[in-house]
Scaffold this active site. Structure first.
Site, PDB file in Angstrom:
ATOM      1  CG  ASP A  12      -0.175  -0.052   2.551  1.00  0.00           C
ATOM      2  OD1 ASP A  12      -0.750   0.349   3.575  1.00  0.00           O
ATOM      3  OD2 ASP A  12       0.993  -0.481   2.565  1.00  0.00           O
ATOM      4  CG  ASP A  17       4.105  -0.166   1.467  1.00  0.00           C
ATOM      5  OD1 ASP A  17       3.873   0.806   2.206  1.00  0.00           O
ATOM      6  OD2 ASP A  17       3.536  -1.253   1.578  1.00  0.00           O
ATOM      7  CG  ASN A  41       0.391   3.301   4.173  1.00  0.00           C
ATOM      8  OD1 ASN A  41       0.261   3.349   5.392  1.00  0.00           O
ATOM      9  ND2 ASN A  41       1.348   2.613   3.586  1.00  0.00           N
ATOM     10  CB  THR A 125       4.813  -4.330   2.665  1.00  0.00           C
ATOM     11  OG1 THR A 125       4.463  -3.794   1.370  1.00  0.00           O
ATOM     12  CG2 THR A 125       5.994  -5.261   2.537  1.00  0.00           C
ATOM     13  CG  PHE A 166      -1.977   1.134   9.464  1.00  0.00           C
ATOM     14  CD1 PHE A 166      -1.737   0.786   8.146  1.00  0.00           C
ATOM     15  CD2 PHE A 166      -2.983   2.063   9.726  1.00  0.00           C
ATOM     16  CE1 PHE A 166      -2.463   1.350   7.095  1.00  0.00           C
ATOM     17  CE2 PHE A 166      -3.723   2.637   8.691  1.00  0.00           C
ATOM     18  CZ  PHE A 166      -3.461   2.274   7.382  1.00  0.00           C
ATOM     19  CG  ASN A 167       0.351  -3.147   7.232  1.00  0.00           C
ATOM     20  OD1 ASN A 167      -0.104  -2.109   6.758  1.00  0.00           O
ATOM     21  ND2 ASN A 167       1.607  -3.512   7.071  1.00  0.00           N
ATOM     22  CG  HIS A 239       7.172  -0.061   9.938  1.00  0.00           C
ATOM     23  ND1 HIS A 239       7.282  -0.335  11.290  1.00  0.00           N
ATOM     24  CD2 HIS A 239       6.785   1.246   9.856  1.00  0.00           C
ATOM     25  CE1 HIS A 239       6.962   0.745  11.993  1.00  0.00           C
ATOM     26  NE2 HIS A 239       6.668   1.721  11.156  1.00  0.00           N
ATOM     27  CG  ASP A 240       6.039  -1.813   4.524  1.00  0.00           C
ATOM     28  OD1 ASP A 240       5.482  -0.859   3.962  1.00  0.00           O
ATOM     29  OD2 ASP A 240       5.527  -2.448   5.472  1.00  0.00           O
TER      30      ASP A 240
END
Ligand code: RIB
Ligand code: CA
Length: 316
Positions: A12, A17, A41, A125, A166-167, A239-240
């Site tokens: 996203d 990402d 996102n 991701t 979040f994801n 993060h991703d």
């Protein structure tokens, strides 16, 4: 020469990402077969447009398919405070060279997996909406999914609520389908991604690489860090990219196999990934959870990936 691993990138974008995809596209270990967008996102229209722009920037010429317009059950949640109204605010990017294909994301995923001689690794991701749809609609393809390397969740805490990352929070029903699917999972949750901080001095190492992709990655980091600095972070948690690094460099990480359950109800805990680290439930592990990372080795990975792009932006 070992055979490259066929992978599908599902995300996203989203600054992290995008950086994850720069890393994946630079790796000689991976053979990216397709890219799929998911709403998270930002709206599906914006994440799909961003995906097309990133793919053009890094000269990634594979099919791109648009994901579902909303989570399986929940209403969409977007994150403009983190990624901006475009979902990828900051540096100017090229317009997408290619339009998305006609198929939707999970149809393209199924076609790629079906056609592949080797099992295909999935690297989601964003919210797990597309992956869950794939598993629901094409269960016979599970044996041809090599592994799911996902960014999502957190055994110890959340970031969008105290309990949920979040994801997972955007589509808990989808995450529950994925974690109960029996497909091998490596989970890059907040336990590790909040250790994967890229500091401003690291941004300068990437900027100094000097090619167009490196310059954009540094400017993505500049923007992404803006939100995190405002809430006290000393660096940007990319993060991703940890989900990609888990596939190409697991040696820089520490991981624990455990049973992970996704909470889909509750006023305070919906979207939590509840990890049974001590095995008190006596249930078989369904996920390899990354708990630690060599931060400097991770940053070196990002710098090295940036050097793989030449002056024209395409992979050298
Ligand atoms: O919680 C972090 C995750 O949410 C990352 O994947 C980021 O891109 C957002 O999707
Ligand atoms: Ca993401």
């Amino acid at each position: 020469m070992t055979k490259r691993i066929p992978v599908i990138l599902d995300g996203d974008p989203g600054h992290d990402d995008a950086i994850a995809w720069v890393l994946a596209n630079a790796s000689p270990l991976l053979d990216i077969k397709a890219v799929t967008s998911v709403c998270g996102n930002q709206t599906i229209q914006k994440t799909t447009y961003n995906a097309g722009r990133i793919m053009t920037l890094i000269d990634l010429n594979v099919p791109l398919a648009m994901g579902r317009v909303k989570p399986l059950v929940a209403d969409p949640i977007i994150a403009p405070t983190v990624h901006g109204n475009s979902g990828l605010d900051g540096p100017a990017l090229p317009e997408p060279k290619h339009k998305p294909v006609e198929q939707d994301a999970c149809t393209l995923m199924a076609e790629v997996i079906e056609a592949s001689e080797e099992p295909v690794a999935l690297i989601p991701t964003g919210p797990l909406t597309n992956v869950a749809a794939l598993l629901l609609l094409y269960p016979h393809l599970k044996p041809k999914i090599r592994h799911i390397y996902l960014m999502g969740g957190g055994i110890q805490y959340g970031n969008w609520t105290p309990a949920a990352e979040f994801n997972i929070l955007v589509d808990p029903e989808a995450a529950d389908i994925v974690f109960t699917s029996g497909v091998p999972i490596t989970m890059a949750g907040l336990d590790v991604t909040e250790q994967a901080l890229v500091f401003p001095e690291d941004f300068e190492r990437i900027r100094a690489v000097g090619n167009p992709v490196a310059k954009v990655v540094a400017e993505w980091l500049d923007f992404f860090y803006g939100f995190h600095r405002s809430i006290g972070y000393p660096g940007a948690p990319v993060h991703d990219a940890v989900a990609v690094a888990a596939l190409i460099r697991p040696d820089i990480m520490t991981m624990e196999d455990m049973y992970v359950a996704v909470e889909t109800t509750g006023d305070y805990c919906r979207g939590a990934t509840v990890g049974d680290r001590l095995g008190v439930l006596h249930r078989p592990a369904n996920a390899r959870v990354i708990m630690g990372i060599d931060r400097e080795a991770f940053v070196d990975l990002l710098v090295e990936a940036a050097t793989c792009y030449n002056k024209g932006g395409e992979r050298a």
